[in-house]
Design an enzyme around this catalytic site. Sequence first.
Site, PDB file in Angstrom:
ATOM      1  N   ASP A 148       1.355  -1.289  -0.573  1.00  0.00           N
ATOM      2  CA  ASP A 148       0.168   0.137   0.153  1.00  0.00           C
ATOM      3  C   ASP A 148       0.934   1.311  -0.438  1.00  0.00           C
ATOM      4  OD1 ASP A 148      -2.991   0.734   0.769  1.00  0.00           O
ATOM      5  OD2 ASP A 148      -2.183   1.732   2.022  1.00  0.00           O
ATOM      6  N   ARG A 149       1.076   2.416   1.033  1.00  0.00           N
ATOM      7  CA  ARG A 149       1.657   3.581   1.164  1.00  0.00           C
ATOM      8  C   ARG A 149       3.327   2.737   0.650  1.00  0.00           C
ATOM      9  NH1 ARG A 149      -1.030   6.693  -0.652  1.00  0.00           N
ATOM     10  NH2 ARG A 149       0.150   8.333  -0.407  1.00  0.00           N
TER      11      ARG A 149
ATOM     12  N   HIS B 275     -11.154   8.037  -0.715  1.00  0.00           N
ATOM     13  CA  HIS B 275     -10.477   9.350   0.577  1.00  0.00           C
ATOM     14  C   HIS B 275      -9.041   9.613  -0.148  1.00  0.00           C
ATOM     15  CE1 HIS B 275      -9.116   5.154   0.028  1.00  0.00           C
ATOM     16  NE2 HIS B 275      -8.161   5.346  -0.119  1.00  0.00           N
TER      17      HIS B 275
ATOM     18  N   TYR C 207      -1.063  11.657   1.816  1.00  0.00           N
ATOM     19  CA  TYR C 207      -1.698  11.178   0.360  1.00  0.00           C
ATOM     20  C   TYR C 207      -2.288  12.851  -0.118  1.00  0.00           C
ATOM     21  CZ  TYR C 207      -3.526   6.722   1.607  1.00  0.00           C
ATOM     22  OH  TYR C 207      -3.977   5.628   1.835  1.00  0.00           O
TER      23      TYR C 207
ATOM     24  N   HIS D 219      -7.360  -7.020   0.366  1.00  0.00           N
ATOM     25  CA  HIS D 219      -5.806  -5.848   0.726  1.00  0.00           C
ATOM     26  C   HIS D 219      -5.189  -6.380   1.996  1.00  0.00           C
ATOM     27  CE1 HIS D 219      -4.355  -2.011  -0.113  1.00  0.00           C
ATOM     28  NE2 HIS D 219      -4.467  -1.309   0.743  1.00  0.00           N
TER      29      HIS D 219
END
Length: 300
Positions: free
Chosen positions: A113-114, A158, A218, A278
């Site tokens: 992910d990030r 988001h 983000y 995920h």
Amino acid sequence: MTPAIENFSYRRVPVTEGSEVSDGVSLNVAVGGSGPPLVLLHGFPQTHLMWRHVAADLAADHTVICPDLRGYGASDKPAETDGSTYSKRTMAADVVAVARALGHDRFALAGHDRGALVAFRAGLDHPDAVTHLACLDVLPTLDMWDVMHGVTASVGFHLYLMAQPPGLPEELIAAAPDAFFGHFLDVWTNDPRAIPADARAAYLDACRAAVPSIVADYRASAGADVEHDRADRDSGSKLRMPVAVLQQDWGAALGFDAAELWGAWAPDLRHTAVTCGHFMAEEAPAEIAAALRDLLSRPA
């Protein structure tokens, strides 16, 4: 008591020495095992704890290094001064500095992910340091924005919320942080048992205390990160190390070919579609550990 990775030691590691980063940040880092170094980077809305099963497995034959990214978990959370504070370029430099501080000038790197976006940037910016690269359940930032369109983009609401200028997104999320962050833990998990109550509480506690820095992370992905990716794409930069990508088949819903998009960045690519949710390092840790061992077996 905050959960920890069993049999791993914890320390705080400054990221400024020998690095282009100069804001005095230290990261919380868990280290275990022995052997060739492997750095594991967590995603949103989590901490290094998401790697607990995979890290314990791989520590049998690797030195496994699991930091909390800047702005997350128990790592420092500097105030966002501009787009560079939480750019993936800055966060990638953190990771290289941590590995170097622990005695590793070259290391394998996996991110979810990030953390996968940080790993991707590290592979482009520091090819002499990163020997192997794994990215779990993301597209590169520039490609991610390119494929988000129409009503199907609502799955990434988001991304748009936290891309807004400072103020409103932080206020909205801070008003109901457990509902906001818990939403993703719920809807992105195929098997809720993969994130037990103590881990979920640790993630929510950590996120509740980090709303401004998470939003800044983000926000950077709608600014500096796009600029850096576009410059690399325009110049023809490639990931020069063996690359493994594991992800859900989001392309079927959003209308893109993930393997093709990744292949444009990574000539030595193995792309695998997974059937778990995920949070794959928690839902299918044996599968993920095996995939990482397969990656590490490839010649650097």
